[in-house]
Design an enzyme around this catalytic site. Structure first.
Site, short mmCIF file in Angstrom:
data_model
loop_
_atom_site.label_atom_id
_atom_site.label_comp_id
_atom_site.label_asym_id
_atom_site.label_seq_id
_atom_site.Cartn_x
_atom_site.Cartn_y
_atom_site.Cartn_z
N GLN A 43 0.84 -1.17 0.07
CA GLN A 43 0.11 -0.16 0.03
C GLN A 43 0.84 1.11 -0.13
OE1 GLN A 43 -1.95 0.72 3.80
NE2 GLN A 43 -3.77 1.69 2.83
N TYR B 230 0.49 4.90 0.59
CA TYR B 230 -0.42 6.08 0.91
C TYR B 230 0.67 6.87 1.83
CZ TYR B 230 -5.07 4.05 0.32
OH TYR B 230 -6.26 3.58 -0.28
N SER B 231 1.49 6.64 2.73
CA SER B 231 1.91 7.54 3.77
C SER B 231 3.36 8.23 2.98
CB SER B 231 2.33 6.80 4.99
OG SER B 231 1.23 6.70 5.73
N GLU C 185 -9.29 -1.44 5.65
CA GLU C 185 -7.83 -1.54 6.45
C GLU C 185 -8.21 -1.78 7.89
OE1 GLU C 185 -4.92 1.45 5.93
OE2 GLU C 185 -3.48 -0.12 6.85
#
Lengths: 395, 368
Positions: A129, A131-132, A247
Site C-alpha cells: 500500500q 499511502y503515507s 484496512e
C-alpha cells in the site's frame, strides 16, 4: 435473534477445522510477521496461501467470475475463526485480499478486476500500500508524490514511507497527486503500480521490533500505463477512503483478541508470585476480567456487524470504532502480559529464559505499531467524532 | 445466525422512545423528583395500558409473555429518559422472580395485579453491609405452625415506600438464602424512606419484625437468578443513560462557542465523545447477548450478565463524568439536566453489585 449456526454451517466448520489440523505447515512460518525479509519465507508463504486457496478457504465471498465462491459472509467468518484457532500463518497476500480486493470489486474497471483479482487470491501477485509519505501521515491528503500525464502514461516521482511488504511486493496500490492546483482532497488519484518497473527503489527501515517489516519507496520517473488508474482522475480520495475502511476493519478484527486473552490467562495462571498464582492476586485478577470483558464485547460487536452485513444494512458509527478499539485492546492485552511476567519482561524473545516462547515482547511492540498504522487512535477518534457524531471539523 | 434486534424489538424501542419523549421529558422528571414518593402514578397508568408493566409476565396472568431482550428495549429507553419510579424493580425484577418461583395462588394475586398496573412490587436484598454478597445477608427466616416469619433490616430497598409487596432475601436455619414475599402493609413491616442522592430514584430501609412471609420456590438458584436479571436490567438502563449523556454533550458542543468556534471542533472534546462511543457500541452488543442468554438459559447466562453489568456501569459513570466536563460550568448547575444522568450512573453502579463484585463473579465462573 438466533445465535445458532445451521447444521450445514456447523458441518462446514468441522470440515475447515479438520483441514487445518491436517494441512498446517510444520515449520518456517508463524502467525506473526517473523522472518518476512527472508526469501525462503516468501516462497513458503506463497505456497501456503495457494494451498489455502485451492482448498477453497480464501476470499469466499468474492464473486465467482474473479475466482471467488460468492458465499455468504458467515462462511468467511467461520474460516477466519478457524484460522485463528489453528494459529495459522499470516497470509502473505493479506493486503490484496483484505484491502485492495474489496476496493477493486467496488471501484475497479472490469478489465482491472479480471486482470488483478484472481492473482491476489492465488498469491501470484503480492500487493503493498502506497499511502503515507514523509510529509503526509495523519494528514494523508497533503501527499506530494506527483503523477504527470505524458501521452497514455503517467510519470511518477516522489516517495512513500512505512510501506509494509514493499521489499517483496509485486504491485502497489498508490495515491498520487495528479492536480497540484486543486484543493488537496480533489487532486489525488488512485493507481496501481508495478513494483518491478524501472525507477523504483525500495529501502528497508528497521522497526523497533528489530524486524525489517516496512520500507521507504522512491519513485524516479516511473512509467505507469493510464489503464492502471482506478476510478476517475482526481477522484482517488473517495477510493482511498474505501480502502482505509477495509484496512481499519482488518486491523481491528476481533478474532485474534480472544486467542491472545486465552494465552494471557494461561500465562497468569502459570506465574507464581508471593506463593500464589497471579490469577489469585486480587488486583491482577480484576485487570484480567476487565480485559476479558472488553474482548467478549468486541466478539459480540463483530457478530452484530456480520448480521448487519447479511441484512444489507450500511455500516454506521459502530463500524468506525473497530480499529480504535481492536488495536488498543490487543496492545493492552500484551502490556498486561508484560507486567505479569515481572522481570522476565526485560528479556528479548531470543533469550533462552524468555517466557511463553518469547511471544509477548514482540507482540507488545508490534501491537503498538498497529495502534498507529492505518490512522492513529487520535485520527480514529477524529473520524468517529466528525463522521459518526457530526461534530464540526477543526480544519 | 442472526445477531440483531427483530423488527418487533426495534418497533418496541422506537415506540418507547416516542412515548417517553412526549410523556416523560426532563420537565416531568424534575416534577417527580420534587415529590415525596418519587412515583408518577399517571405515567404508570399509561405504561400499564401500553402493556409494559406485564411485558415479561406470562399470558395466563395477564401479561405479554415476552422475554428479557424485549424488556431491554424498554429499559434502555427508560434509562435514556431517566424515567423515575419503580418500573425496573417491579415489572422486571419482582415479576421475574414471581414468574419463576411463585405459587399459582400467589401469582394470581400479585403477578396479575402487577401486570394490570394495580400493584407495585420490589426486591430487598442488601443490608447494612451495602452489598449483595450472600455472606452479607443476615435477615433470618423461621418457620412455625402459621408459616414463615422474617426478622432483620433490609437497606436501600428501591421504592419500598410505594410497594404493595416486597420480595425479601433471607437466610434459613440451615444458612441457605431463599426469597420470600412479604405484604408491605403486613404487621411487623416498617418502611423508612432514605434521602437519596439520585432523585429519579427512591430507596428505603425495611425493618422486619416477625413479618409473615410466603416462600418462593426454586431455592438458592432463584436468588442467583434474581441477581442475573437485575444485572442485565441495570445494564440496559445504563446503556440508555450513556447514550443520552453522549447525545447531550455532543449537541451542546455544536452550539457552544469559545475562541470563536464551536467547542465541538476542538479535538479534546471530539476525543472525549469518541471514547464514549468506543466504549458504548461493543457493550451494546454484549448487552443484547446477555439479555438473549437470560431468555434462552444459555450456559454462560450468569457470566455474561455479570460482564454486562460491570462493563456498562463503568461506562455509564465514566461517560457521564466526561459529558459533564464537556459542558463546562453549565453542566455543574442544578438547572442543567446533565446531573440527572450523572447521579443515576452512580446509583446504577452500586445497585445490585459493584463492577468489581461482578468482575469477581466472572473470574469465579471462568475458573481463573
Amino acid at each position: 435473534m438466533d445465535l445458532q449456526f445451521t447444521s450445514e454451517e456447523e458441518a462446514f466448520r468441522l470440515k475447515v477445522r479438520g483441514w487445518f489440523a491436517e494441512n498446517m505447515p510444520t515449520s518456517g512460518l508463524s502467525a506473526d510477521s517473523e522472518g518476512r525479509d527472508d526469501k525462503t519465507w516468501l516462497a513458503r508463504a506463497k505456497v501456503w496461501q495457494r494451498r489455502l486457496y485451492d482448498a477453497g478457504y480464501v476470499a469466499l465471498a468474492w464473486p465467482k467470475e474473479y475466482g471467488g465462491q460468492a458465499l455468504d459472509p458467515v462462511r468467511q467468518s467461520i474460516v477466519n475463526d478457524e484460522m485463528v484457532r489453528a494459529k495459522a500463518p499470516y497470509l502473505v497476500g493479506g493486503l490484496g485480499l483484505m484491502m485492495l480486493g474489496p476496493t477493486l470489486i467496488s471501484w475497479g474497471s472490469e478489465e482491472q478486476k479480471q486482470r488483478y483479482l484472481p492473482k491476489i487470491l492465488t498469491a501470484e501477485e503480492i500487493w503493498c500500500q502506497g499511502y503515507s509519505e514523509p510529509g503526509a501521515g495523519s494528514d494523508l491528503a497533503s501527499l506530494k508524490t506527483r503523477a504527470e500525464i505524458v501521452g497514455d502514461e503517467f510519470v511518477v516521482n516522489g516517495q512513500k514511507v512505512w510501506t509494509s511488504g514493499a521489499q517483496y511486493a509485486d504491485m502497489m496500490f498508490c495515491l498520487v497527486r495528479t492536480d497540484p492546483e486543486a484543493p488537496k482532497h480533489r487532486g489525488i488519484s488512485y493507481m496501481l503500480i508495478d513494483m518491478h518497473a524501472p525507477g523504483i527503489t525500495v529501502r528497508p527501515l528497521v522497526q523497533m521490533t528489530g524486524d525489517r517489516g516496512f520500507n521507504e519507496v522512491f519513485f524516479d520517473n516511473v512509467h505507469v500505463p493510464r489503464k492502471n488508474l482506478v476510478a476517475k482522475l482526481n477522484e482517488g480520495w473517495i477510493v482511498a477512503n474505501a480502502t482505509l475502511f477495509h484496512e481499519r476493519n482488518m486491523l481491528g478484527s476481533a478474532s485474534g483478541s480472544e486467542q491472545r486473552f486465552n494465552r494471557l490467562l494461561a500465562l497468569a495462571k502459570s506465574i507464581k508470585r508471593g506463593g500464589r498464582p497471579l490469577t489469585e492476586d486480587p488486583v491482577f485478577r480484576q485487570r484480567l476480567v476487565e480485559l476479558e470483558i472488553r474482548v467478549e464485547a468486541m466478539r459480540y460487536h463483530a457478530i452484530r456487524q456480520l448480521t448487519d452485513q447479511i441484512r444489507g444494512k450500511n455500516p454506521g458509527v459502530e463500524a468506525m470504532i473497530n480499529k480504535l478499539v481492536g488495536t488498543e485492546l490487543n496492545h493492552d492485552l500484551a502490556s498486561a502480559a508484560m507486567e505479569a511476567m515481572g522481570d522476565y519482561s526485560m528479556l528479548s524473545r531470543d533469550d533462552e529464559a524468555v517466557l511463553d516462547h518469547g511471544y509477548w515482547p514482540y507482540e507488545w511492540m508490534f501491537s503498538l505499531g498497529l495502534v498507529i498504522g492505518g490512522g492513529t487512535s487520535h485520527i480514529q477518534k477524529n473520524i468517529i467524532a466528525e463522521r459518526g457524531l457530526k461534530m464540526p471539523k477543526s480544519r | 445466525m442472526d445477531f440483531g434486534l427483530s423488527e418487533e424489538q426495534q418497533q418496541l424501542k422506537e415506540s418507547a422512545r416516542a412515548f417517553l419523549s412526549g410523556e416523560c421529558p426532563t420537565t416531568f422528571v424534575r416534577k417527580i423528583m420534587a415529590t415525596d414518593d418519587g412515583y408518577p402514578r399517571e405515567l404508570y397508568a399509561q405504561i400499564a395500558k401500553l402493556g409494559w408493566s406485564g411485558l415479561v409476565v406470562p399470558e395466563k396472568f395477564g401479561g405479554a409473555g415476552l422475554g428479557m431482550l424485549d424488556m431491554a428495549m424498554i429499559l434502555e429507553e427508560g434509562g435514556y429518559a431517566a424515567m423515575p419510579g419503580p418500573f425496573l424493580f417491579s415489572s422486571v425484577l419482582a415479576a421475574s422472580v414471581l414468574k419463576l418461583g411463585g405459587s399459582e395462588q400467589l401469582n394470581s394475586k400479585w403477578l396479575t395485579a402487577l401486570a394490570e398496573g394495580k400493584a407495585i412490587g420490589t426486591v430487598a436484598v442488601v443490608e447494612r453491609a451495602g452489598s449483595i454478597d450472600p455472606v452479607d445477608i443476615a435477615a433470618v427466616a423461621t418457620k412455625d405452625g402459621a408459616g414463615w416469619r422474617l426478622n432483620g433490616t433490609k437497606m436501600f430497598v428501591p421504592y419500598a415506600n410505594v410497594a404493595d409487596f416486597i420480595v425479601v432475601a433471607a437466610k434459613s436455619d440451615a444458612g441457605e438464602i431463599f426469597l420470600f414475599v412479604v405484604d408491605a402493609k403486613a404487621p411487623g413491616v416498617t418502611i423508612r424512606l432514605l434521602k437519596n442522592l439520585d432523585l429519579t430514584r427512591r430507596v428505603s430501609s425495611v425493618e422486619l419484625k416477625g413479618a409473615p412471609a410466603e416462600r418462593l420456590g426454586g431455592g438458592t438458584d432463584l436468588f442467583a437468578k434474581l441477581i442475573d436479571v437485575a444485572a442485565v436490567a441495570v445494564a440496559a438502563d445504563s446503556l440508555g443513560g450513556t447514550e443520552r449523556a453522549l447525545e447531550m454533550a455532543v449537541e451542546y458542543s455544536k452550539v457552544r462557542e469559545q475562541f470563536g468556534k464551536p467547542i465541538g471542533s476542538f479535538q479534546a472534546l471530539k476525543h472525549a465523545a469518541a471514547e464514549i462511543v468506543a466504549d458504548l457500541e461493543p457493550a451494546r452488543a454484549m448487552l443484547w447477548y446477555a439479555a438473549y442468554a437470560q431468555d434462552t438459559g444459555a450456559a454462560d447466562a450468569s457470566r455474561t450478565a455479570a460482564m454486562a453489568k460491570a462493563r456498562l456501569c463503568d461506562i455509564y459513570s465514566r461517560g457521564t463524568d466526561r459529558a459533564v466536563l464537556m459542558h463546562g460550568g453549565i453542566g455543574f448547575t442544578w438547572e442543567h439536566d446533565m446531573h440527572l444522568w450523572f447521579k443515576r450512573a452512580r446509583f446504577n453502579e452500586s445497585c445490585f453489585g459493584s463492577p468489581a463484585y461482578h468482575r469477581e463473579r466472572v473470574a469465579i465462573l471462568g475458573a481463573y
